[in-house]
Motif scaffolding. Sequence first.
Motif, PDB file in Angstrom:
ATOM      1  N   MET A 139       0.824  -1.210   0.000  1.00  0.00           N
ATOM      2  CA  MET A 139       0.000   0.000   0.000  1.00  0.00           C
ATOM      3  C   MET A 139       0.855   1.255   0.000  1.00  0.00           C
ATOM      4  O   MET A 139       0.565   2.226  -0.720  1.00  0.00           O
ATOM      5  CB  MET A 139      -0.939  -0.002   1.205  1.00  0.00           C
ATOM      6  CG  MET A 139      -2.153  -0.877   1.032  1.00  0.00           C
ATOM      7  SD  MET A 139      -3.166  -0.424  -0.407  1.00  0.00           S
ATOM      8  CE  MET A 139      -3.691   1.231   0.029  1.00  0.00           C
ATOM      9  N   LEU A 140       1.923   1.274   0.797  1.00  0.00           N
ATOM     10  CA  LEU A 140       2.792   2.439   0.832  1.00  0.00           C
ATOM     11  C   LEU A 140       3.441   2.656  -0.529  1.00  0.00           C
ATOM     12  O   LEU A 140       3.503   3.787  -1.035  1.00  0.00           O
ATOM     13  CB  LEU A 140       3.857   2.259   1.917  1.00  0.00           C
ATOM     14  CG  LEU A 140       4.612   3.503   2.359  1.00  0.00           C
ATOM     15  CD1 LEU A 140       3.682   4.489   3.056  1.00  0.00           C
ATOM     16  CD2 LEU A 140       5.760   3.131   3.295  1.00  0.00           C
ATOM     17  N   GLY A 141       3.905   1.569  -1.141  1.00  0.00           N
ATOM     18  CA  GLY A 141       4.536   1.684  -2.453  1.00  0.00           C
ATOM     19  C   GLY A 141       3.571   2.147  -3.526  1.00  0.00           C
ATOM     20  O   GLY A 141       3.908   2.992  -4.368  1.00  0.00           O
ATOM     21  N   ALA A 142       2.337   1.615  -3.505  1.00  0.00           N
ATOM     22  CA  ALA A 142       1.349   1.986  -4.517  1.00  0.00           C
ATOM     23  C   ALA A 142       0.954   3.451  -4.379  1.00  0.00           C
ATOM     24  O   ALA A 142       0.827   4.178  -5.386  1.00  0.00           O
ATOM     25  CB  ALA A 142       0.125   1.092  -4.402  1.00  0.00           C
ATOM     26  N   ALA A 146       1.557   6.734  -6.879  1.00  0.00           N
ATOM     27  CA  ALA A 146       0.491   7.648  -7.294  1.00  0.00           C
ATOM     28  C   ALA A 146       0.872   9.093  -7.014  1.00  0.00           C
ATOM     29  O   ALA A 146       0.582   9.993  -7.813  1.00  0.00           O
ATOM     30  CB  ALA A 146      -0.806   7.297  -6.562  1.00  0.00           C
ATOM     31  N   VAL A 147       1.539   9.337  -5.887  1.00  0.00           N
ATOM     32  CA  VAL A 147       2.014  10.690  -5.573  1.00  0.00           C
ATOM     33  C   VAL A 147       3.033  11.138  -6.606  1.00  0.00           C
ATOM     34  O   VAL A 147       2.987  12.277  -7.106  1.00  0.00           O
ATOM     35  CB  VAL A 147       2.626  10.734  -4.156  1.00  0.00           C
ATOM     36  CG1 VAL A 147       3.334  12.070  -3.922  1.00  0.00           C
ATOM     37  CG2 VAL A 147       1.559  10.522  -3.094  1.00  0.00           C
ATOM     38  N   GLU A 148       3.964  10.254  -6.927  1.00  0.00           N
ATOM     39  CA  GLU A 148       5.000  10.600  -7.904  1.00  0.00           C
ATOM     40  C   GLU A 148       4.379  10.941  -9.263  1.00  0.00           C
ATOM     41  O   GLU A 148       4.793  11.892  -9.936  1.00  0.00           O
ATOM     42  CB  GLU A 148       5.975   9.440  -8.034  1.00  0.00           C
ATOM     43  CG  GLU A 148       7.223   9.779  -8.829  1.00  0.00           C
ATOM     44  CD  GLU A 148       8.284   8.702  -8.752  1.00  0.00           C
ATOM     45  OE1 GLU A 148       9.390   8.950  -9.259  1.00  0.00           O
ATOM     46  OE2 GLU A 148       8.014   7.623  -8.190  1.00  0.00           O
ATOM     47  N   PRO A 161       7.854  11.227  -2.222  1.00  0.00           N
ATOM     48  CA  PRO A 161       6.539  10.595  -2.354  1.00  0.00           C
ATOM     49  C   PRO A 161       6.239   9.588  -1.244  1.00  0.00           C
ATOM     50  O   PRO A 161       5.098   9.469  -0.797  1.00  0.00           O
ATOM     51  CB  PRO A 161       6.612   9.901  -3.724  1.00  0.00           C
ATOM     52  CG  PRO A 161       7.637  10.663  -4.482  1.00  0.00           C
ATOM     53  CD  PRO A 161       8.654  11.076  -3.453  1.00  0.00           C
ATOM     54  N   ARG A 162       7.256   8.884  -0.791  1.00  0.00           N
ATOM     55  CA  ARG A 162       7.046   7.886   0.259  1.00  0.00           C
ATOM     56  C   ARG A 162       6.655   8.561   1.581  1.00  0.00           C
ATOM     57  O   ARG A 162       5.819   8.049   2.318  1.00  0.00           O
ATOM     58  CB  ARG A 162       8.304   7.033   0.430  1.00  0.00           C
ATOM     59  CG  ARG A 162       8.118   5.803   1.293  1.00  0.00           C
ATOM     60  CD  ARG A 162       9.276   4.841   1.091  1.00  0.00           C
ATOM     61  NE  ARG A 162       9.127   3.668   1.939  1.00  0.00           N
ATOM     62  CZ  ARG A 162       9.674   3.536   3.139  1.00  0.00           C
ATOM     63  NH1 ARG A 162      10.416   4.531   3.637  1.00  0.00           N
ATOM     64  NH2 ARG A 162       9.507   2.439   3.847  1.00  0.00           N
ATOM     65  N   ILE A 163       7.256   9.707   1.858  1.00  0.00           N
ATOM     66  CA  ILE A 163       6.898  10.446   3.069  1.00  0.00           C
ATOM     67  C   ILE A 163       5.480  11.004   2.939  1.00  0.00           C
ATOM     68  O   ILE A 163       4.699  10.957   3.898  1.00  0.00           O
ATOM     69  CB  ILE A 163       7.918  11.563   3.353  1.00  0.00           C
ATOM     70  CG1 ILE A 163       9.271  10.945   3.707  1.00  0.00           C
ATOM     71  CG2 ILE A 163       7.430  12.460   4.492  1.00  0.00           C
ATOM     72  CD1 ILE A 163      10.380  11.963   3.915  1.00  0.00           C
ATOM     73  N   TYR A 164       5.131  11.507   1.768  1.00  0.00           N
ATOM     74  CA  TYR A 164       3.762  11.977   1.550  1.00  0.00           C
ATOM     75  C   TYR A 164       2.763  10.837   1.786  1.00  0.00           C
ATOM     76  O   TYR A 164       1.674  11.046   2.350  1.00  0.00           O
ATOM     77  CB  TYR A 164       3.589  12.517   0.142  1.00  0.00           C
ATOM     78  CG  TYR A 164       4.067  13.938  -0.057  1.00  0.00           C
ATOM     79  CD1 TYR A 164       3.917  14.894   0.945  1.00  0.00           C
ATOM     80  CD2 TYR A 164       4.639  14.343  -1.262  1.00  0.00           C
ATOM     81  CE1 TYR A 164       4.341  16.199   0.758  1.00  0.00           C
ATOM     82  CE2 TYR A 164       5.057  15.651  -1.460  1.00  0.00           C
ATOM     83  CZ  TYR A 164       4.915  16.570  -0.453  1.00  0.00           C
ATOM     84  OH  TYR A 164       5.329  17.871  -0.631  1.00  0.00           O
ATOM     85  N   ALA A 165       3.124   9.625   1.340  1.00  0.00           N
ATOM     86  CA  ALA A 165       2.244   8.473   1.542  1.00  0.00           C
ATOM     87  C   ALA A 165       2.080   8.174   3.031  1.00  0.00           C
ATOM     88  O   ALA A 165       0.969   7.933   3.511  1.00  0.00           O
ATOM     89  CB  ALA A 165       2.808   7.256   0.807  1.00  0.00           C
ATOM     90  N   LEU A 166       3.178   8.217   3.761  1.00  0.00           N
ATOM     91  CA  LEU A 166       3.114   7.948   5.193  1.00  0.00           C
ATOM     92  C   LEU A 166       2.313   9.027   5.919  1.00  0.00           C
ATOM     93  O   LEU A 166       1.557   8.731   6.863  1.00  0.00           O
ATOM     94  CB  LEU A 166       4.522   7.862   5.773  1.00  0.00           C
ATOM     95  CG  LEU A 166       4.622   7.372   7.224  1.00  0.00           C
ATOM     96  CD1 LEU A 166       4.155   5.933   7.345  1.00  0.00           C
ATOM     97  CD2 LEU A 166       6.044   7.507   7.734  1.00  0.00           C
ATOM     98  N   GLN A 167       2.451  10.268   5.474  1.00  0.00           N
ATOM     99  CA  GLN A 167       1.698  11.359   6.107  1.00  0.00           C
ATOM    100  C   GLN A 167       0.191  11.172   5.960  1.00  0.00           C
ATOM    101  O   GLN A 167      -0.576  11.548   6.845  1.00  0.00           O
ATOM    102  CB  GLN A 167       2.116  12.701   5.485  1.00  0.00           C
ATOM    103  CG  GLN A 167       3.484  13.189   5.937  1.00  0.00           C
ATOM    104  CD  GLN A 167       3.876  14.476   5.227  1.00  0.00           C
ATOM    105  OE1 GLN A 167       3.931  14.527   3.997  1.00  0.00           O
ATOM    106  NE2 GLN A 167       4.143  15.517   5.993  1.00  0.00           N
ATOM    107  N   LEU A 168      -0.233  10.593   4.848  1.00  0.00           N
ATOM    108  CA  LEU A 168      -1.661  10.348   4.670  1.00  0.00           C
ATOM    109  C   LEU A 168      -2.149   9.255   5.608  1.00  0.00           C
ATOM    110  O   LEU A 168      -3.231   9.351   6.179  1.00  0.00           O
ATOM    111  CB  LEU A 168      -1.955   9.957   3.215  1.00  0.00           C
ATOM    112  CG  LEU A 168      -3.424   9.646   2.914  1.00  0.00           C
ATOM    113  CD1 LEU A 168      -4.284  10.891   3.091  1.00  0.00           C
ATOM    114  CD2 LEU A 168      -3.580   9.087   1.509  1.00  0.00           C
ATOM    115  N   ILE A 169      -1.340   8.222   5.805  1.00  0.00           N
ATOM    116  CA  ILE A 169      -1.750   7.055   6.584  1.00  0.00           C
ATOM    117  C   ILE A 169      -1.711   7.309   8.087  1.00  0.00           C
ATOM    118  O   ILE A 169      -2.530   6.763   8.842  1.00  0.00           O
ATOM    119  CB  ILE A 169      -0.837   5.861   6.227  1.00  0.00           C
ATOM    120  CG1 ILE A 169      -1.026   5.460   4.759  1.00  0.00           C
ATOM    121  CG2 ILE A 169      -1.097   4.672   7.146  1.00  0.00           C
ATOM    122  CD1 ILE A 169       0.029   4.506   4.246  1.00  0.00           C
ATOM    123  N   ALA A 170      -0.777   8.148   8.546  1.00  0.00           N
ATOM    124  CA  ALA A 170      -0.485   8.264   9.975  1.00  0.00           C
ATOM    125  C   ALA A 170      -1.705   8.563  10.857  1.00  0.00           C
ATOM    126  O   ALA A 170      -1.913   7.889  11.870  1.00  0.00           O
ATOM    127  CB  ALA A 170       0.610   9.301  10.194  1.00  0.00           C
TER     128      ALA A 170
END
Length: 209
Positions: A139-142, A146-148, A161-170
């Motif tokens: 999920m984090l990779g996908a 998408a962010v990229e 992009p990976r940090i943006y993904a984590l920020q959404l999930i946190a």
Amino acid sequence: MMLPAGAPKFRRRKADRPGEIVGAAMAVFAEKGFAAARLDEIAARAGVSKGAVYLYFETKEDIFRAVVERAIVPNVAAARAMLAAHPGPFPDLVRTLAGLVGGLIDTTPIGGVAKMVIGEARNFPELARIWHDELVAHMLGAFAAAVEAAQARGEVRAGDPRIYALQLIAPLLVGVIWRETFVPVGAPGFDIPALLDQHVETYLRGIAP
């Protein structure tokens, strides 16, 4: 065809039993945790004998792996497919994803299982490995991909992009931990879908170019 006298009117197909055991195990894991979960309780909830559980799963770790693979991975696969197929705009994708995940968290025991993995990972590291490899990493990779892609379209500001993904999930993870840890001892809960809705709008304003 007439059934013999005294025969049950309904015989459950053997093919159904692994799924029933997995569903029961997911509920027991969410309620009791991994260490405290007993195979006889899982069997009783599934409506089978303890011996029947051993016909399909050798260990409790095997049952947990089956919970992830049968009950959780299909939802992950659906979310990944949606992320890969969505051409934009990015805000619509984020709102749709948040609704899907929020609904899943709100209506299934997956939040309790996640809390179990976090709480017992030190003593049972295999749980964390399975959870990461089958769920979190995908999920984090996908979402990072998408962010990229959104950054390339000019919809998202520069950043990892990976940090943006984590920020959404946190915040979702914090909301789940709160619900599973503090609500049972009397703390007021949070509406998970509402939490996600508010967070998503704040998040989208923050990452906009």
